[in-house]
Write a protein that holds these residues in place. Sequence first.
Motif, PDB file in Angstrom:
ATOM      1  N   LEU A  70     -11.537   7.057  -9.832  1.00 50.93           N
ATOM      2  CA  LEU A  70     -11.389   5.614 -10.172  1.00 50.93           C
ATOM      3  C   LEU A  70     -12.874   4.845 -10.528  1.00 50.93           C
ATOM      4  O   LEU A  70     -12.944   4.194 -11.348  1.00 50.93           O
ATOM      5  N   LEU A 127      -4.422   2.244  -6.923  1.00 48.98           N
ATOM      6  CA  LEU A 127      -5.086   1.392  -6.286  1.00 48.98           C
ATOM      7  C   LEU A 127      -4.384   0.966  -5.094  1.00 48.98           C
ATOM      8  O   LEU A 127      -5.025   0.622  -4.074  1.00 48.98           O
ATOM      9  N   PHE A 182     -12.833  -2.659  -2.763  1.00 48.46           N
ATOM     10  CA  PHE A 182     -13.233  -2.049  -4.365  1.00 48.46           C
ATOM     11  C   PHE A 182     -14.744  -1.476  -4.134  1.00 48.46           C
ATOM     12  O   PHE A 182     -15.211  -0.443  -4.476  1.00 48.46           O
ATOM     13  N   LYS A 191       0.909  -1.267  -0.179  1.00 44.10           N
ATOM     14  CA  LYS A 191      -0.114  -0.111  -0.158  1.00 44.10           C
ATOM     15  C   LYS A 191       0.754   1.254  -0.046  1.00 44.10           C
ATOM     16  O   LYS A 191       2.065   1.298   0.279  1.00 44.10           O
ATOM     17  N   ILE A 245     -14.792   2.291  -3.210  1.00 44.96           N
ATOM     18  CA  ILE A 245     -14.594   2.824  -4.714  1.00 44.96           C
ATOM     19  C   ILE A 245     -15.889   2.785  -5.470  1.00 44.96           C
ATOM     20  O   ILE A 245     -16.640   3.770  -5.655  1.00 44.96           O
ATOM     21  N   ASP A 296      -9.928  -7.980  -2.056  1.00 46.66           N
ATOM     22  CA  ASP A 296      -9.991  -6.771  -2.865  1.00 46.66           C
ATOM     23  C   ASP A 296     -11.380  -6.329  -3.465  1.00 46.66           C
ATOM     24  O   ASP A 296     -11.641  -5.279  -3.691  1.00 46.66           O
ATOM     25  N   SER A 329     -10.845   8.014  -5.080  1.00 41.88           N
ATOM     26  CA  SER A 329     -11.871   7.225  -5.134  1.00 41.88           C
ATOM     27  C   SER A 329     -12.914   7.503  -6.458  1.00 41.88           C
ATOM     28  O   SER A 329     -13.664   6.701  -7.063  1.00 41.88           O
ATOM     29  N   ILE A 381      -5.569  -2.306  -2.847  1.00 43.43           N
ATOM     30  CA  ILE A 381      -6.082  -3.109  -3.913  1.00 43.43           C
ATOM     31  C   ILE A 381      -5.082  -3.453  -4.630  1.00 43.43           C
ATOM     32  O   ILE A 381      -4.257  -2.502  -5.420  1.00 43.43           O
ATOM     33  N   LEU A 432      -3.912  -4.845  -8.507  1.00 43.35           N
ATOM     34  CA  LEU A 432      -4.354  -4.972 -10.025  1.00 43.35           C
ATOM     35  C   LEU A 432      -3.366  -5.554 -10.685  1.00 43.35           C
ATOM     36  O   LEU A 432      -2.153  -4.933 -10.564  1.00 43.35           O
ATOM     37  N   ILE A 463      -8.661  -7.354 -10.932  1.00 45.14           N
ATOM     38  CA  ILE A 463      -8.738  -7.491  -9.480  1.00 45.14           C
ATOM     39  C   ILE A 463      -9.237  -8.907  -9.127  1.00 45.14           C
ATOM     40  O   ILE A 463     -10.361  -9.121  -9.750  1.00 45.14           O
ATOM     41  N   VAL A 497      -3.317   3.640 -12.664  1.00 43.62           N
ATOM     42  CA  VAL A 497      -4.457   3.001 -11.825  1.00 43.62           C
ATOM     43  C   VAL A 497      -4.159   2.140 -10.709  1.00 43.62           C
ATOM     44  O   VAL A 497      -4.376   1.957  -9.977  1.00 43.62           O
ATOM     45  N   GLN A 498      -2.953   1.131 -11.391  1.00 46.42           N
ATOM     46  CA  GLN A 498      -2.428   0.259 -10.370  1.00 46.42           C
ATOM     47  C   GLN A 498      -1.608   0.911  -9.175  1.00 46.42           C
ATOM     48  O   GLN A 498      -1.755   0.399  -8.051  1.00 46.42           O
TER      49      GLN A 498
END
Length: 401
Positions: free
Chosen positions: A245, A277, A308, A46, A312, A304, A242, A282, A284, A299, A273-274
């Motif tokens: 996304l 997240l 999500f 993270k 999100i 996860d 969020s 999360i 990806l 995902i 995006v990875q």
Amino acid sequence: EIKTRTGKKIKVTEDHSLFSLNGKGIVAEIKPTELNKGSHIATPRKILFNDKPIISINLFDYLDRIKTGFILGENIKQFIKENYQEIKQLGKENRYSRSCAPRWLRIGILPIEIIKDLDTLNFKLKEHQNLYFKTGNDAKKIPLNIKLDQDLLTLVGIWLADGCYDKNSVIFSTFDKEDREIVSNVANNFNFKTKVHSDGGSFIINSTSFKFLFKEVLELRGNAYTKRIPNWIFNISKEQISFVLKGLFSGDGHVSIKEVRMALSSLQLLKDVQTLLLGFEIRLRIGKLRKDKTYDSSISTCKDFIKFREEIGLLQDYKVKNLETLCKKISTHDCTDIIPLNLELKKKIKSLINDDKIFNSNDYINRNNNLGKEKLSRVLSQVQIQSEEIENLKLLNNSDL
């Protein structure tokens, strides 16, 4: 260049230090030259984002990006009246006719060239309220102070998924009522009307001023193959991210019976995006280039899916229902977030736990399968005897690696 199973790429020199797990369960240095296909390296689970939201942006902070246009509003009239001689002189220096300054005062408007000169001379126009910008005489105006609210940030995500420009407009390829509603909400907030494109589905906001905001200020540029997440998005709050996304996954993502998936032509956008997240813990996974010239991503774990859904989410009702179904899936074995223990450490754990239901020696010793983080956490909670290796593993399992 080192490529991980999830699609991340790391460019390093041969003497650069990476980190892996040694025989005692300690994270230790490893050189790129010591790595082979199938080797494991530590990567972040993270990352932390800004806790404070950026509530709004002011176009005065982007004067260097504005080539032509006007600032207008009722408060401009008073400002011109108070500083009339200076503005009249600046008009002369910029080769405006004598009639321009009286006209600016009468209608409450100033050209960008004059605004930039006033800013250089330290006039505090930014402090005035209820001012607007427009790109030309006949253009529609937008507020100088732009609120980064939920709808606008969601629309940013929708544009990243399926947006483009024509000469005077911003176009959103939205065919579901929920994302069309977001386009309409934002248009209404700016006192614009939406139009339907000739393709019968895309929505258009026809305004060169709004196009300037999206393209030059919010830095939403590129085509399907070159789009990226603009840098400023990495500096807004987790909740604001969020929204972006949510718009992006609602536009280009779908929920299958096994995974949340999204295929994009821009590999760099997927990598961005990875990274975003990771702020939600999360993971990806990015796949290889497909025949249709897109890169798939997914995902894939129950934990996860739930994160999500809770942090999100998606716009469309049918996608939300599919996600709810996916979140009810029973987790078996998480193979995307593993702690790569060597055989000796696994044997050490097995010597402390006799129950095969907790630690199956056939799976993890005879077949040498890796343990997922959640599985290792459950195993370690059953170990009562303290040792250096076990304590190291507990520390590692609770870390962000």
